[in-house]
Design an enzyme around this catalytic site. Structure first.
Site, PDB file in Angstrom:
ATOM      1  CD  GLU A 187     -25.589  17.690   6.109  1.00 39.90           C
ATOM      2  OE1 GLU A 187     -24.584  17.089   5.717  1.00 39.90           O
ATOM      3  OE2 GLU A 187     -26.062  18.684   5.506  1.00 39.90           O
ATOM      4  CE  LYS A 230     -24.373  21.552  -6.899  1.00 39.88           C
ATOM      5  NZ  LYS A 230     -25.780  21.195  -7.084  1.00 39.88           N
ATOM      6  CG  HIS A 274     -25.195  13.748   1.016  1.00 42.16           C
ATOM      7  ND1 HIS A 274     -26.192  14.658   0.755  1.00 42.16           N
ATOM      8  CD2 HIS A 274     -24.596  13.503  -0.180  1.00 42.16           C
ATOM      9  CE1 HIS A 274     -26.186  14.955  -0.532  1.00 42.16           C
ATOM     10  NE2 HIS A 274     -25.228  14.263  -1.123  1.00 42.16           N
TER      11      HIS A 274
HETATM   12  N1  LIG Z   1     -20.697  20.929  -2.932  1.00 45.69           N
HETATM   13  C1  LIG Z   1     -21.031  19.802  -3.521  1.00 45.69           C
HETATM   14  O1  LIG Z   1     -21.055  19.700  -4.755  1.00 45.69           O
HETATM   15  C2  LIG Z   1     -21.387  18.599  -2.700  1.00 45.69           C
HETATM   16  C3  LIG Z   1     -21.471  17.347  -3.311  1.00 45.69           C
HETATM   17  C4  LIG Z   1     -21.769  16.237  -2.514  1.00 45.69           C
HETATM   18  C5  LIG Z   1     -21.973  16.380  -1.151  1.00 45.69           C
HETATM   19  N2  LIG Z   1     -21.890  17.628  -0.599  1.00 45.69           N
HETATM   20  C6  LIG Z   1     -22.112  17.808   0.829  1.00 45.69           C
HETATM   21  O2  LIG Z   1     -21.140  17.060   1.545  1.00 45.69           O
HETATM   22  C7  LIG Z   1     -21.662  16.745   2.817  1.00 45.69           C
HETATM   23  C8  LIG Z   1     -21.312  15.309   3.153  1.00 45.69           C
HETATM   24  O3  LIG Z   1     -19.922  15.205   3.163  1.00 45.69           O
HETATM   25  P1  LIG Z   1     -19.170  14.064   3.973  1.00 45.69           P
HETATM   26  O4  LIG Z   1     -19.843  12.784   3.732  1.00 45.69           O
HETATM   27  O5  LIG Z   1     -17.738  14.200   3.660  1.00 45.69           O
HETATM   28  O6  LIG Z   1     -19.509  14.395   5.505  1.00 45.69           O
HETATM   29  P2  LIG Z   1     -18.716  15.199   6.632  1.00 45.69           P
HETATM   30  O7  LIG Z   1     -18.025  16.367   6.090  1.00 45.69           O
HETATM   31  O8  LIG Z   1     -19.718  15.409   7.723  1.00 45.69           O
HETATM   32  O9  LIG Z   1     -17.620  14.158   7.140  1.00 45.69           O
HETATM   33  C9  LIG Z   1     -18.024  12.965   7.750  1.00 45.69           C
HETATM   34  C10 LIG Z   1     -17.355  12.757   9.115  1.00 45.69           C
HETATM   35  O10 LIG Z   1     -16.024  12.324   8.909  1.00 45.69           O
HETATM   36  C11 LIG Z   1     -15.109  13.134   9.652  1.00 45.69           C
HETATM   37  N3  LIG Z   1     -13.877  13.094   8.893  1.00 45.69           N
HETATM   38  C12 LIG Z   1     -13.553  13.816   7.798  1.00 45.69           C
HETATM   39  N4  LIG Z   1     -12.408  13.368   7.275  1.00 45.69           N
HETATM   40  C13 LIG Z   1     -11.983  12.361   8.061  1.00 45.69           C
HETATM   41  C14 LIG Z   1     -10.877  11.495   8.024  1.00 45.69           C
HETATM   42  N5  LIG Z   1      -9.983  11.533   7.019  1.00 45.69           N
HETATM   43  N6  LIG Z   1     -10.726  10.577   9.006  1.00 45.69           N
HETATM   44  C15 LIG Z   1     -11.659  10.473   9.990  1.00 45.69           C
HETATM   45  N7  LIG Z   1     -12.749  11.246  10.073  1.00 45.69           N
HETATM   46  C16 LIG Z   1     -12.918  12.182   9.102  1.00 45.69           C
HETATM   47  C17 LIG Z   1     -15.809  14.449   9.777  1.00 45.69           C
HETATM   48  O11 LIG Z   1     -15.356  15.168  10.900  1.00 45.69           O
HETATM   49  C18 LIG Z   1     -17.257  14.016   9.953  1.00 45.69           C
HETATM   50  O12 LIG Z   1     -17.485  13.649  11.296  1.00 45.69           O
HETATM   51  C19 LIG Z   1     -23.148  17.009   2.765  1.00 45.69           C
HETATM   52  O13 LIG Z   1     -23.446  18.158   3.514  1.00 45.69           O
HETATM   53  C20 LIG Z   1     -23.417  17.255   1.293  1.00 45.69           C
HETATM   54  O14 LIG Z   1     -24.470  18.164   1.083  1.00 45.69           O
HETATM   55  C21 LIG Z   1     -21.598  18.726  -1.333  1.00 45.69           C
END
Ligand SMILES: NC(=O)c1ccc[n+]([C@@H]2O[C@H](COP(=O)([O-])OP(=O)(O)OC[C@H]3O[C@@H](n4cnc5c(N)ncnc54)[C@H](O)[C@@H]3O)[C@@H](O)[C@H]2O)c1
Length: 408
Positions: free
Chosen positions: A108, A178, A306
């Site tokens: 983030e 998005k 998030h």
């Molecule tokens: N574009 C959209 O419509 C939309 C919708 C919802 C959320 N988001 C965004 O998504 C983000 C949150 O996404 P998130 O929760 O995936 O967080 P993230 O992308 O930070 O991933 C979480 C953690 O998991 C790790 N990781 C990823 N895949 C892994 C795996 N398979 N095994 C082990 N580790 C892994 C990543 O390196 C990171 O440290 C926020 O910034 C939010 O704003 C966007």
């Protein structure tokens, strides 16, 4: 001098599409033109198993056109690289593909324009073909948002494929249109609407995700359940604890539950997104849990994920709905109980009334002057309101600070 054209002319576009709008020219000496176009959107969201199994062609064929060669440009989350980098290279090798892999530390706090520039520099160095080399983004929601944004900016649009590897990615960030990054203290302040060519969803990736990030994704699933899917809520109520502890890896009969939870969440999300892809209508059910949470998340960084911030927002708005008589006492307790099973917080010390009032003001600006705030009505249904006041926020906060929805 008299103009050659005195009135309105319409030029039919040179296309077979009968619904394509004409170019309209009005007037004589001082003509004006009305330019109109519609932009069709078509992309596939596909659930797959064993994406990195060389026997499966989905990834090798993702985003290819008749002129795509063997080169692939892949942006890979650094944690995913650690867990799956070798398997990915073996897979690409088995398909005779020559990858350039750009590894990105995506979290983030690095969801910024600097990360977008990093991807753009790598795209330049690769010399990507404008239409025929798909950009393949493999990672969590942060990486998907950064790469999607870079793809939408690069030569004003370059096709890309999403391969989400987190639960939030699979049910939310990976399936819509998005993209974006944070700017200053504002979440997702810069971004675009840019559909991927394809999204490939494989829950196998969740095996290496820590349980906290499973809970994080379950928050977005709970959101869909609360506003539109009672059956999904019941599944979370019955199986929430094991969904977290098994990292959604169960097969057989328990695997059917996981599959149903994912399918219902994705389908419910897409049902809401498709008719309003460009968010022309700012009254969106999928904004449930996203009124106060952007501010809560940014103020608490790096403390809250998030989905955890979304969870606190859902707890707060459930408590507001309870006070308005939209949610019964038993329903409030059930919602709180499911949050506990999913290990979602209902409160954080950054939640003090003034900052939440400010959060609401910021959301009102974002939603063009109205709160358009979804509140749950019972379980599985919601209504929009525009009249939440600071006193209600304060009372709801008191419920959460005193132990949460299920303690009230
Ligand atoms: N574009 C959209 O419509 C939309 C919708 C919802 C959320 N988001 C965004 O998504 C983000 C949150 O996404 P998130 O929760 O995936 O967080 P993230 O992308 O930070 O991933 C979480 C953690 O998991 C790790 N990781 C990823 N895949 C892994 C795996 N398979 N095994 C082990 N580790 C892994 C990543 O390196 C990171 O440290 C926020 O910034 C939010 O704003 C966007």
């Amino acid at each position: 001098m008299e103009s050659l054209v005195q009135s309105t002319t319409r030029t039919r576009p040179d296309t077979d599409d009968p619904s394509a709008p004409a170019l309209i020219r009005n007037g004589g000496d001082r003509p004006e033109w009305l330019v109109q176009a519609t932009k069709p959107v078509r992309y596939e969201v596909r659930m797959v198993d064993g994406l990195l199994d060389p026997a499966h062609p989905d990834l090798a064929l993702a985003g290819v056109t008749e002129r795509t060669g063997n080169r692939r440009f892949i942006v890979l989350d650094d944690h995913v690289e650690r867990h799956y980098g070798d398997r990915l290279r073996t897979y690409l090798d088995a398909h005779g593909l020559e990858p350039t892999i750009c590894v990105l530390a995506a979290e983030e706090r690095t969801k910024t324009m600097d990360s977008v520039s990093h991807v753009v520099r790598a795209l330049d160095a690769f010399g990507i073909s404008r239409r025929h080399d798909p950009i393949i983004a493999v990672g969590g929601g942060v990486l998907l948002d950064i790469v999607g944004f870079a793809a939408s900016l690069y030569r004003r649009s370059t096709p890309y494929v999403r391969v989400p590897t987190t639960l939030i990615g699979i049910v939310d960030a990976g399936v819509g249109v998005k993209t974006g990054v944070n700017f200053g203290s504002h979440k997702n302040r810069l971004g675009t609407y840019f559909a991927p060519a394809l999204a490939l969803l494989d829950r196998d990736f969740l095996a290496t995700l820590d349980e906290r990030h499973i809970s994080n994704g379950l928050a977005e699933i709970l959101k869909i359940a609360l506003v539109k899917d009672m059956r999904l809520f019941s599944l979370l109520e019955r199986h929430g604890t094991t969904l977290v502890s098994s990292r959604m890896q169960a097969r057989g009969a328990d695997g059917e539950v996981v599959q149903e939870v994912l399918e219902r969440a994705i389908h419910g999300m897409l049902e809401e997104l498709q008719p309003n892809l460009w968010e022309n209508d700012l009254q969106r059910l999928v904004d449930y849990g996203h009124t106060f949470s952007p501010t809560i998340e940014m103020r608490a960084l790096p403390d809250l994920l998030h989905g955890e911030a979304v969870g606190i927002d859902m707890a707060l708005t459930t408590a507001i709905a309870r006070r308005r008589g939209l949610v019964g006492a038993g329903e409030q307790r059930r919602i709180g109980g499911v949050m506990r099973r999913l290990r979602l917080p209902q409160y954080h010390p950054v939640c003090e009334v003034h900052s939440l009032a400010e959060a609401l003001e910021d959301t009102v600006r974002h939603r063009d002057g109205l709160q358009r705030l979804p509140l749950p009505v019972g379980i599985g249904s919601a209504r929009f309101v525009n009249d939440v006041v600071v006193d209600e926020i304060e009372q709801a906060l008191a419920t959460l600070a005193a132990g949460g929805l299920d303690a009230a």
